[in-house]
Design an enzyme around this catalytic site. Structure first.
Site, short mmCIF file in Angstrom:
data_model
loop_
_atom_site.label_atom_id
_atom_site.label_comp_id
_atom_site.label_asym_id
_atom_site.label_seq_id
_atom_site.Cartn_x
_atom_site.Cartn_y
_atom_site.Cartn_z
N SER A 56 58.78 78.51 74.13
CA SER A 56 58.28 77.69 75.22
C SER A 56 59.18 77.88 76.44
O SER A 56 60.38 78.12 76.31
CB SER A 56 58.30 76.22 74.78
OG SER A 56 58.15 75.38 75.89
N ALA A 57 58.60 77.76 77.63
CA ALA A 57 59.38 77.97 78.86
C ALA A 57 60.15 76.73 79.28
O ALA A 57 61.30 76.81 79.70
CB ALA A 57 58.44 78.40 79.99
N HIS A 58 59.53 75.55 79.12
CA HIS A 58 60.13 74.37 79.75
C HIS A 58 61.35 73.83 79.01
O HIS A 58 62.05 72.95 79.52
CB HIS A 58 59.09 73.27 79.97
CG HIS A 58 58.71 72.50 78.75
ND1 HIS A 58 59.21 71.25 78.49
CD2 HIS A 58 57.90 72.81 77.71
CE1 HIS A 58 58.69 70.81 77.35
NE2 HIS A 58 57.90 71.75 76.86
N THR A 103 42.01 83.12 82.28
CA THR A 103 42.74 83.72 83.40
C THR A 103 44.21 83.33 83.32
O THR A 103 44.54 82.18 83.05
CB THR A 103 42.12 83.26 84.74
OG1 THR A 103 40.78 83.74 84.78
CG2 THR A 103 42.89 83.81 85.93
N THR A 109 53.01 74.62 71.68
CA THR A 109 51.99 74.05 70.80
C THR A 109 50.86 75.05 70.53
O THR A 109 50.47 75.26 69.38
CB THR A 109 51.42 72.75 71.40
OG1 THR A 109 52.46 71.77 71.40
CG2 THR A 109 50.25 72.22 70.60
N CYS A 165 57.80 62.72 71.18
CA CYS A 165 56.35 62.58 71.02
C CYS A 165 55.98 61.32 70.25
O CYS A 165 54.88 60.83 70.35
CB CYS A 165 55.77 63.78 70.28
SG CYS A 165 56.25 65.32 71.02
N ASN A 192 64.14 70.30 66.62
CA ASN A 192 64.26 69.58 67.89
C ASN A 192 65.00 68.26 67.78
O ASN A 192 65.61 67.80 68.73
CB ASN A 192 62.85 69.35 68.46
CG ASN A 192 61.90 68.73 67.48
OD1 ASN A 192 61.79 69.17 66.33
ND2 ASN A 192 61.21 67.69 67.88
N GLN A 200 62.88 75.56 70.25
CA GLN A 200 64.20 75.02 70.59
C GLN A 200 65.31 76.07 70.53
O GLN A 200 66.47 75.74 70.76
CB GLN A 200 64.56 73.85 69.66
CG GLN A 200 63.68 72.63 69.80
CD GLN A 200 63.87 71.90 71.12
OE1 GLN A 200 64.83 72.12 71.86
NE2 GLN A 200 62.94 71.00 71.44
#
Lengths: 385, 131
Positions: free
Chosen positions: A199-201, A237, A72, A326, A151, A179
């Site tokens: 995206s990682a997840h 950070t 996002t 979502c 997606n 995706q």
């Protein structure tokens, strides 16, 4: 009860090797990578190694990758950051109606700021026509954002063709590859895009981490202001464990890519053919051919509503999605289905099944066994079936 | 959202084991409401004998809340006189279900509307026969 997770486009379980790679950064390697002392240096060194690895895997320069808090943020940065930075040229942005909300809402935000957004139409399978893009580009257009793989349906856009058109017109091109990155081959040297979000997840990495590729020379304005982290592109950070985990997930995904793609093809055919043998009046939303990433199977069951299917499958331990995860809190049919011209009553019965690395033959067999009776029972209940 | 998902135990119980689901042979009042394009749809069948609801059944296209509301409505009205049943509201259906999530309360309204539609059709038919 047997647990069957078939909602891998929503998120995926963390790969054990990813967790293993991340753990030291939650324990002994806690230094702030900006610190000069050795506590910081060993962490900044690990981040640099990971960034190099990611650049190798994606085919770009290491200076072109920036970690973010997820897909996002990457999408927001690409769309809003380039629109803002190039507003002297113009205030026109082009996208499609089947984008993820991370792009669509960024565009709505721009509209409120006085920008104009063109939403290119898609055909019944969900494709954006490159000719339509050509026609939509104007003198004041600054950025085009079209997602690589959708997606909800798995439709794969011809990104190189679309990006080429944008390039010829001197317009920046962004693709949301949340995706697709790690699931299908992407070589940024040949892909032709100026920006790409990942995206990682979605690929068995940690939640809360993503990245954006920004081609050298792209005029873009940062959105998070503060320190000079991420070469000044994104202050804050570093989410060190997240970055390390994301790159590990990308590495594992690239290693497994060929066998995974073969598996998805097999599972998709088996499930679709099996359901067709047992049920009538089912519709595949999206293309049936190779222009769909086969990890996604979006099916409408005529005469019933998807929520009723989801609740029933949930009671059987099977997790699938309706439309986009979502929007499951709302009762509106999916914006992707509606843009494809799917009739609302068919769109309301759409269920998204998505496979991942940990999906097994048994998951497919169990679903094939459990799903048809659920559909038959609900259809008996329906006045329109 | 709780451990059971968006709905409470009563709603899930009615959704999983809907009472009086299906068509009703010998129904003399049918109420259709909604349409599948813009939302849920419900068909309510009533068998009215001697001014009383002798039997009630339903068919519903919709979400869990719509199906549970339909089921609960038939439970509430069976055995009632027409006069009593006319006073049944969606609040009552919602209350008996132990409360639907706020975004789903409109689903119980459909049950009330289906009941009204069934009585309207019943009275129209009765008037036709009388004339």
């Amino acid at each position: 009860m047997r647990k069957t997770y078939l909602d891998n486009n929503a998120t995926t379980p963390l790969h054990p090797k990813v967790l293993e790679a991340m753990l030291p950064f939650y324990k002994e390697l806690y230094g702030n990578p900006s610190s000069i002392h050795h506590f910081g240096r060993e962490v900044s060194g690990a981040i640099a190694d990971a960034r190099h690895k990611a650049a190798d895997l994606l085919g770009c320069d290491v200076s072109e990758l920036y970690f973010t808090s997820g897909g996002t943020e990457a999408d927001n940065l690409a769309v809003i950051g380039t629109a803002f930075a190039n507003s002297e040229k113009g205030k026109h942005v082009i996208t499609s109606p089947i984008e993820h909300h991370a792009v669509l809402e960024a565009c709505h935000f721009l509209e409120k700021q006085g920008y104009e957004v063109t939403y290119l139409p898609v055909d019944s399978k969900g494709f954006v026509d490159p000719d339509e893009l050509k026609k939509a580009i104007r003198k004041d257009t600054t950025v085009v954002s079209i997602m690589h793989i959708n997606n909800e349906t798995g439709v794969v856009q011809d990104i190189p063709a679309l990006a080429k058109i944008a390039k010829e017109s001197g317009v920046y091109f962004h693709t949301d590859a949340v995706q697709s990155a790690g699931k299908v081959p992407i070589n940024l040297k040949e892909f032709g895009v100026d920006m790409l979000s990942a995206s990682a997840h979605k690929i068995n990495g940690p939640k809360g981490t993503g990245l954006i590729y920004i081609k050298k020379g792209t005029r873009i304005q940062r959105l998070a202001h503060g320190g000079s982290h991420e070469s000044g592109m994104r202050a804050g950070t570093e989410n060190v464990a997240g970055m390390i985990g994301m790159v590990k997930a990308l590495e594992i995904s690239c290693e497994m890519m060929d066998s995974e793609l073969e598996k998805y093809g097999r599972y998709s055919s088996k499930l679709w053919d099996g359901l067709n043998e047992k049920l009538s009046d089912i519709v595949l939303n999206g293309p049936a051919d190779e222009r769909r990433l086969k990890n996604t199977l979006n099916i409408s069951f005529k005469g019933i509503e998807s929520e009723a299917i989801l609740l029933n499958l949930d009671m059987l331990g099977i997790g699938v999605a309706s439309g986009s995860a979502c929007s499951s809190g709302s009762t509106e049919p999916s914006h992707v289905m509606l843009a494809m011209g799917v009739k609302p009553e068919i769109a309301r019965g759409s269920v998204r099944i998505s496979f991942g690395k940990f999906t097994t033959d048994e998951d497919i067999e169990y679903t094939l066994e459990q799903l048809p009776p659920v559909i038959e029972r609900l259809r008996k209940m329906s006045p329109v079936a | 959202m709780g451990a059971l998902g968006p709905y409470n135990e009563t709603v899930m119980e009615h959704f999983s084991n809907p009472r009086n689901m299906g068509e009703l042979d010998g129904a003399n009042a049918v109420g259709d409401v909604g349409n599948p394009a813009c939302g849920d749809m419900m068909r309510l069948y009533l068998k009215i004998e001697d001014g009383k609801i002798a039997d009630a059944k339903f068919k519903t296209f919709g979400c869990g809340a719509a199906i549970a509301s339909s089921s609960m409505l038939t439970e509430i009205i069976k055995g009632m006189t027409i006069e009593e049943a006319k006073k049944v509201t969606n609040e009552q259906v919602n209350e008996q279900l132990g409360g639907l999530p706020p975004v789903k309360i409109h689903c119980s309204l459909m049950a009330e509307e289906a009941l009204k539609a069934a009585f309207e059709n019943y009275e129209k038919e009765a008037a036709k026969k009388a004339s």
